[in-house]
Design a protein around this motif. Sequence first.
Motif, mmCIF file in Angstrom:
data_model
loop_
_atom_site.group_PDB
_atom_site.id
_atom_site.type_symbol
_atom_site.label_atom_id
_atom_site.label_comp_id
_atom_site.label_asym_id
_atom_site.label_seq_id
_atom_site.Cartn_x
_atom_site.Cartn_y
_atom_site.Cartn_z
ATOM 1 N N PRO A 85 57.566 24.188 40.941
ATOM 2 C CA PRO A 85 56.908 25.464 41.234
ATOM 3 C C PRO A 85 57.341 26.554 40.249
ATOM 4 O O PRO A 85 58.327 26.394 39.543
ATOM 5 C CB PRO A 85 57.409 25.820 42.637
ATOM 6 N N LEU A 86 56.599 27.625 40.243
ATOM 7 C CA LEU A 86 56.893 28.846 39.488
ATOM 8 C C LEU A 86 56.558 28.761 38.015
ATOM 9 O O LEU A 86 56.684 29.732 37.286
ATOM 10 C CB LEU A 86 58.367 29.279 39.646
ATOM 11 N N LYS A 92 53.905 32.590 41.162
ATOM 12 C CA LYS A 92 54.659 33.845 41.126
ATOM 13 C C LYS A 92 53.913 34.924 41.889
ATOM 14 O O LYS A 92 54.522 35.751 42.558
ATOM 15 C CB LYS A 92 54.896 34.257 39.680
ATOM 16 N N CYS A 95 54.682 34.712 45.383
ATOM 17 C CA CYS A 95 55.982 35.321 45.701
ATOM 18 C C CYS A 95 55.866 36.839 45.789
ATOM 19 O O CYS A 95 56.483 37.481 46.647
ATOM 20 C CB CYS A 95 57.030 34.956 44.656
ATOM 21 N N ILE A 96 55.090 37.426 44.876
ATOM 22 C CA ILE A 96 54.902 38.881 44.883
ATOM 23 C C ILE A 96 54.208 39.316 46.184
ATOM 24 O O ILE A 96 54.648 40.256 46.853
ATOM 25 C CB ILE A 96 54.052 39.328 43.661
ATOM 26 N N LYS A 99 56.479 39.030 49.129
ATOM 27 C CA LYS A 99 57.460 40.112 49.202
ATOM 28 C C LYS A 99 56.829 41.377 49.787
ATOM 29 O O LYS A 99 57.434 42.050 50.617
ATOM 30 C CB LYS A 99 58.033 40.399 47.818
ATOM 31 N N HIS A 109 62.803 22.954 43.962
ATOM 32 C CA HIS A 109 62.466 22.540 42.605
ATOM 33 C C HIS A 109 62.288 21.026 42.478
ATOM 34 O O HIS A 109 62.797 20.249 43.287
ATOM 35 C CB HIS A 109 63.531 23.028 41.626
ATOM 36 N N ILE B 118 64.238 29.404 34.421
ATOM 37 C CA ILE B 118 63.039 30.057 33.895
ATOM 38 C C ILE B 118 62.114 30.429 35.057
ATOM 39 O O ILE B 118 61.615 31.546 35.141
ATOM 40 C CB ILE B 118 62.337 29.144 32.869
ATOM 41 N N GLY B 119 61.916 29.494 35.972
ATOM 42 C CA GLY B 119 61.062 29.765 37.124
ATOM 43 C C GLY B 119 61.618 30.869 38.006
ATOM 44 O O GLY B 119 60.901 31.802 38.371
ATOM 45 N N GLU B 120 62.894 30.789 38.330
ATOM 46 C CA GLU B 120 63.505 31.746 39.258
ATOM 47 C C GLU B 120 63.615 33.150 38.684
ATOM 48 O O GLU B 120 63.794 34.114 39.426
ATOM 49 C CB GLU B 120 64.901 31.268 39.682
ATOM 50 N N GLY B 122 61.289 34.768 37.284
ATOM 51 C CA GLY B 122 60.041 35.502 37.439
ATOM 52 C C GLY B 122 59.335 35.759 36.118
ATOM 53 O O GLY B 122 58.226 36.281 36.091
ATOM 54 N N LEU B 123 59.981 35.403 35.006
ATOM 55 C CA LEU B 123 59.381 35.649 33.690
ATOM 56 C C LEU B 123 58.356 34.563 33.365
ATOM 57 O O LEU B 123 58.413 33.457 33.911
ATOM 58 C CB LEU B 123 60.475 35.689 32.622
ATOM 59 N N ASP B 124 57.467 34.880 32.449
ATOM 60 C CA ASP B 124 56.381 33.975 32.101
ATOM 61 C C ASP B 124 56.913 32.807 31.271
ATOM 62 O O ASP B 124 57.477 32.993 30.180
ATOM 63 C CB ASP B 124 55.324 34.758 31.308
ATOM 64 N N SER B 246 56.928 40.340 39.286
ATOM 65 C CA SER B 246 57.368 38.998 39.634
ATOM 66 C C SER B 246 58.897 38.896 39.611
ATOM 67 O O SER B 246 59.521 38.322 40.506
ATOM 68 C CB SER B 246 56.724 38.025 38.639
ATOM 69 N N ALA B 249 60.256 40.550 42.618
ATOM 70 C CA ALA B 249 60.094 39.730 43.822
ATOM 71 C C ALA B 249 61.077 38.556 43.814
ATOM 72 O O ALA B 249 61.712 38.250 44.827
ATOM 73 C CB ALA B 249 58.657 39.208 43.913
ATOM 74 N N MET B 250 61.212 37.896 42.664
ATOM 75 C CA MET B 250 62.062 36.706 42.587
ATOM 76 C C MET B 250 63.542 37.051 42.725
ATOM 77 O O MET B 250 64.318 36.286 43.282
ATOM 78 C CB MET B 250 61.855 35.969 41.256
#
Lengths: 253, 253
Positions: A85-86, A92, A95-96, A99, A109, B118-120, B122-124, B246, B249-250
């Motif tokens: 995910p993510l 994402k 998740c937003i 929240k 994961h 990377i997922g956690e 929140g960045l692309d 994102s 939120a993350m």
Amino acid sequence: MLFLVGAGLSEGGLTEEALELLKRKQVKVYAEKYTGWFGERIPDLEDKLGKKVTMLERSGLEDNINSLVDQAKKDDVAVLVSGDPLVATTHKIACIEAKKADVKVKVIHASSIVGSAIGESGLDFYRFGQVCTIPAWSEHYKPVSFYETVEKNLANNLHSVLLLDYDPKVGSIQPSYAADLLLQAEKRYKKGVIKPSTRLIVLHNLSLDGEQKLILTVEATKTLRMGQGPTIMILPAKMSEVEKESTAAMLGV
Amino acid sequence: MLFLVGAGLSEGGLTEEALELLKRKQVKVYAEKYTGWFGERIPDLEDKLGKKVTMLERSGLEDNINSLVDQAKKDDVAVLVSGDPLVATTHKIACIEAKKADVKVKVIHASSIVGSAIGESGLDFYRFGQVCTIPAWSEHYKPVSFYETVEKNLANNLHSVLLLDYDPKVGSIQPSYAADLLLQAEKRYKKGVIKPSTRLIVLHNLSLDGEQKLILTVEATKTLRMGQGPTIMILPAKMSEVEKESTAAMLGV
């Protein structure tokens, strides 16, 4: 509570933690239709979990975020997604939205196709640059920005992961088509980044039945067609001696 | 046959496929000591598998490749490694040696710390550049090449994953120490890449008990100390609006 659960790359790719959660009686399980190995294995998965798995129609999670978040205010809701995910922006956004609605989110994961592809290529993990996508062209939209990403990566002697545009109903675009777009992009930019002799690593159905791993030139890739499963490509920079050996061992060449 | 089995990031991180394999009676199971969550959970794992798990002493797989490959000529040998296999060079060398000895290798993938981080964050996912490591300095060896990697990534508006040097006996180097090295590298290069106000995302114990996710300045990181579990950092480039939302939120900020 909302759970985003990675399904990994194959039927055995669910983790013990994921299975335990999905089996819990009070957890309602949804799955994104068309994406991932579970798309066609839902009846098996329902047997394994001993409960109904509801398919998210249309574009999957994306069109259902609000209703799922809403449901997660009172129930435990788990959404099964392909790979890890993510990675997808949609996850994402979920998740937003959660929240905003004061709903807790937990992510479980799993292995991802990009991580697995990097490992299976035999190339050094520390020598990868930015990932890019080769998108299917339409009559009026023919994006070539992947060329610039590969150019920058090669200028820094870094390998490039090339994701192939994916249509849930037909699978990844064919390597032959991707090779053609690489050459067409070269015609547009004329910077010598892509040559017919440029090598590509093509990885098909990783961790699935019918896994194939090849290294071949762009010229040879122009006639390469694969089945409907996921395909991913890597355009290697100059390989070190260890990488040459490792790639040969990993790809069986 | 030789199996390299990813153990994921936490006790529930073994996949169904991995568990099925490890439980098979004829499969001999080894695990790398000191690395990964299973280091201290071997008795639990042995109970779960119903068999002995042999710890690989010293530097783990690295010092034992030849004897394991030799054993894999006749027996099924599984080596449990932290996270996802093939990220570490040692795992690739095992594949090379196995190929030389004509021993088949199968890799079972799992989630990796870099993919999860990377997922956690929140960045692309598509905006990450090359990964780098911040190594512990010794009296005579004070490498700063991570600075050049971050510089190149930022010049291309890409985020950087900063792996923190890991000593199996003490864990990752402290964020406080890493922040200090970032600032010392700046003093050496003087290119304005790292400022006291530069933001870092610090991810500690991902998927484990005591998971912590923070975003703070390099200045504030100078006093940040974490426990013994794995820590990883990300130095973000300029974030998009969606990334800002994102990440908030993350990281729960």
